[in-house]
Design a protein around this motif. Structure first.
Motif, PDB file in Angstrom:
ATOM      1  N   LEU A  14       1.022  -1.250   0.116  1.00 28.66           N
ATOM      2  CA  LEU A  14       0.056  -0.034  -0.043  1.00 28.66           C
ATOM      3  C   LEU A  14       0.727   1.131  -0.026  1.00 28.66           C
ATOM      4  O   LEU A  14       0.381   2.174  -0.466  1.00 28.66           O
ATOM      5  N   PHE A 122     -25.874  -4.410  -6.656  1.00 26.50           N
ATOM      6  CA  PHE A 122     -24.506  -3.975  -6.493  1.00 26.50           C
ATOM      7  C   PHE A 122     -23.489  -4.902  -7.038  1.00 26.50           C
ATOM      8  O   PHE A 122     -22.525  -4.363  -7.509  1.00 26.50           O
ATOM      9  N   TRP A 123     -23.960  -6.122  -7.267  1.00 23.13           N
ATOM     10  CA  TRP A 123     -23.121  -6.974  -7.968  1.00 23.13           C
ATOM     11  C   TRP A 123     -22.950  -6.803  -9.527  1.00 23.13           C
ATOM     12  O   TRP A 123     -22.090  -7.611 -10.197  1.00 23.13           O
TER      13      TRP A 123
ATOM     14  N   MET B 142      -7.620  -5.248  -2.650  1.00 20.67           N
ATOM     15  CA  MET B 142      -7.122  -5.739  -1.265  1.00 20.67           C
ATOM     16  C   MET B 142      -7.878  -5.085  -0.216  1.00 20.67           C
ATOM     17  O   MET B 142      -8.106  -5.548   0.993  1.00 20.67           O
ATOM     18  N   SER B 189     -15.931 -14.570  -0.144  1.00 25.06           N
ATOM     19  CA  SER B 189     -16.699 -13.640  -0.506  1.00 25.06           C
ATOM     20  C   SER B 189     -15.894 -12.311  -0.868  1.00 25.06           C
ATOM     21  O   SER B 189     -16.245 -11.606  -1.645  1.00 25.06           O
ATOM     22  N   LEU B 192     -14.931 -13.048  -4.220  1.00 20.77           N
ATOM     23  CA  LEU B 192     -15.778 -12.987  -5.265  1.00 20.77           C
ATOM     24  C   LEU B 192     -15.989 -11.273  -5.678  1.00 20.77           C
ATOM     25  O   LEU B 192     -16.134 -10.727  -6.574  1.00 20.77           O
ATOM     26  N   LEU B 193     -16.061 -10.649  -4.470  1.00 24.07           N
ATOM     27  CA  LEU B 193     -16.227  -9.195  -4.417  1.00 24.07           C
ATOM     28  C   LEU B 193     -15.053  -8.393  -5.290  1.00 24.07           C
ATOM     29  O   LEU B 193     -15.363  -7.509  -6.168  1.00 24.07           O
ATOM     30  N   THR B 196     -15.487  -9.196  -9.047  1.00 20.62           N
ATOM     31  CA  THR B 196     -16.509  -8.469  -9.792  1.00 20.62           C
ATOM     32  C   THR B 196     -16.084  -6.943  -9.510  1.00 20.62           C
ATOM     33  O   THR B 196     -16.300  -6.273 -10.765  1.00 20.62           O
TER      34      THR B 196
END
Lengths: 296, 274
Positions: A14, A122-123, B142, B189, B192-193, B196
């Motif tokens: 970062l 949202f997806w 991240m 999840s 997956l997030l 996308t």
């Protein structure tokens, strides 16, 4: 040793790809545009040692920031972004609150499904959700077809490429961010409080304004910030749905960079935008902290 | 809760219609015969055929999928590490700066993130292409992964890890054998997030991609700027369909694992009683 690696790797990542880039943006915002590759000057020349660094530093100045205040395009764009974001946030609240309220009062076994239906958009691609409105709002779009057919209007409305279309786009794409925190606040609400208010002679409407709404305030605040902050720097919605008169700073920055190729001014626009955003972000953080403390 | 009032029913119906009708129209009109998107001229799947023959779109889709796969995978590893460091390590040097850098990208306007990363890549002389796209997407993804995973880690009973250590596990073993299985749903999840978000990103990709690495959103954006097109409607329908199928599978899976957990708990109760 291994434990420190667990945080060192993401920390360094970062630092290199989030923090250092900002320093570069800041540095370039103090530079001047040049017909070169990369198109700005001065360039740091380390081969000359200390003298090179001194020469480099003496070339940096705040000229671009002065330019931002003298050319009315920029401050008008900042103000207009703030105004559009403010109006759009209010409209999203107006649309989102009744939905969240209805969800919180729906039978228990419906709620997971309703919640999923709110999160599902949202997806799906943001770009596609904005694009969907281009076909609806256009001159020959579906909305005008329906309105003309029902005889409500005799001339097609021009909505696409106006600020109205931008408002609709923001409300549509950011609605889940408004609904979810309000729903979370309303769901925890103790129903006996409203019953008590009604027993004490409140009408349903005044019980809502005196009890329900004040208790859902933290959710409303969180939702408003979640819509307001990203809308200020929005690019996709104004460039697809807005018109030539729609001034938003995200679009200005994009054009300054890609069309005018003026990197120093684009960087200065970014630095000022960041400074403007810090205020609402700090308020949002404070609100979240207060919420977390109240829960604990 | 009391019964739904008429007002509640109306606002729910209108609200969900508002959320779903625009996408429904898009799907229906992707099967329109006519080139004029707003005039219905009969059912046809020809736009899907045209899409399948459009090499530019296929190339862009392949670039996008590869970038999304690599960046979401690296982001999941880094994000999980970051979440673990934030929740478990207590106080350490630079903690405030660290948590600031985790949360800041979530609220940062994409135009600023994109611009700053591009200026970095140019400053260090890295040519724009798949690699710069993966680096850029990993960085903002991240942070999302770390937020998802840390919300699971907070509710996690730390004494389980301590018990594993007491029974002779090394730190790495207790993470692999105890922590990871428990936080696995959140890690999945998070992935997956991230996937996308990477698939969807237009602004950051526009800044950090090169001429040979055009992604699907960039391609869609440049053709959509000229107006509505039936090919884009067909492409949107495919993307909406994939998401819908994914969500249905995910909800069926959680339902089944919930049922299994309930059955397990019931069996455990019975075992305790006897």
């Amino acid at each position: 040793m291994r434990k420190s690696l667990v945080y060192l790797i993401p920390f360094l990542w970062l630092l290199a790809l989030f923090f250092v880039p900002f320093l570069i943006v800041f540095k370039i915002s103090l530079s001047d545009i040049a017909l070169a590759r990369p198109p700005y000057m001065p360039q740091l020349d380390l081969s000359e040692g200390l003298a090179g660094i001194r020469a480099f530093l003496s070339e940096l100045d705040f000229e671009n920031f002065v330019f931002l205040t003298t050319d009315s395009l920029y401050w008008k764009a900042y103000l207009s972004s703030l105004r559009i974001a403010l109006i759009a946030t209010f409209l999203t609240l107006l649309v989102g609150y009744p939905i969240a309220y209805g969800m919180a009062r729906a039978p228990h076994h419906w709620r997971p499904t309703l919640l999923m239906l709110v999160i599902l958009p949202f997806w799906t691609s943001f770009l596609i959700r904005v694009y969907a409105w281009m076909g609806i709002l256009g001159q020959e779009g579906y909305l005008n077809q329906v309105l003309l057919w029902t005889g409500l209007i005799s001339e097609p409305l021009s909505i696409l490429n106006t600020n109205t279309a931008v408002y609709i786009g923001v409300v549509y794409t950011y609605l889940p961010f408004m609904i979810l925190p309000i729903y979370a606040a309303l769901e925890r609400l103790d129903i006996s409080l409203i019953e008590a208010a009604e027993d004490l002679g409140c009408s349903r409407t005044s019980a809502f304004w005196l009890v329900t709404f004040p208790l859902s305030r933290p959710g409303v605040t969180a939702g408003c910030f979640l819509v307001f902050i990203p809308t200020i720097g929005e690019f996709v919605i104004p460039s697809l749905l807005g018109g030539s008169k729609t001034l938003m700073i995200g679009k200005v920055l994009w054009e300054e960079f890609f069309s005018n190729r003026d990197w120093p001014v684009a960087s200065a626009v970014a630095v000022v935008l960041l400074l403007i955003l810090i205020v609402p972000i700090i308020f949002f953080q404070k609100n979240q902290q207060r919420q977390a403390e109240a829960d604990a | 809760m009391r019964r739904l009032s008429a007002f509640n029913v109306v606002s729910l119906t209108l609200g969900f219609a508002f959320l779903y009708v625009p996408m429904l129209i898009l799907v229906i009109y992707s099967f329109n015969e006519s080139k004029l998107v707003t005039v219905w001229a009969g059912f046809s799947t020809k736009w899907y055929g045209e899409l399948a023959g459009n090499q530019q779109f296929l190339d862009a889709a392949w670039v996008t999928l590869r970038v999304a796969f690599f960046s979401s995978t690296i982001a999941t590893v880094l994000g999980t590490m970051a979440a673990y460091a934030l929740i478990r390590s207590g106080r350490f040097w630079g903690r405030t700066a660290f948590s600031g850098m985790i949360y800041a990208p979530l609220v940062m306007p994409e135009v600023i993130t994109g611009l700053s990363l591009l200026l970095l890549f140019i400053a260090i002389g890295l040519d724009r292409g798949i690699l710069t796209l993966v680096l850029a997407h990993t960085t903002f993804c991240m942070c999302y992964v770390s937020v998802v995973v840390s919300s699971r880690l907070i509710t996690f009973d730390q004494s389980l890890e301590e018990a594993a250590r007491d029974l002779g596990c090394t730190a790495a073993e207790s993470f692999r054998l105890v922590t990871l299985p428990i936080i696995a749903p959140a890690v999945v999840s998070g992935w997956l997030l991230a996937f996308t978000l990477s698939l969807d990103d237009l602004v950051i990709a526009s800044f950090t991609s090169g001429p040979s690495s055009t992604t699907l959103p960039i391609k869609i954006f440049s053709s959509v700027r000229l107006g509505v097109s039936p090919e884009i409607n067909a492409l949107s329908t495919i993307m909406i369909g994939i998401v819908a199928i994914g969500v249905i599978i995910a909800s069926l899976m959680t339902k089944r694992s919930m049922a299994r957990r309930l059955a397990d708990e019931a069996a455990a109760d019975r075992a305790e009683l006897t």
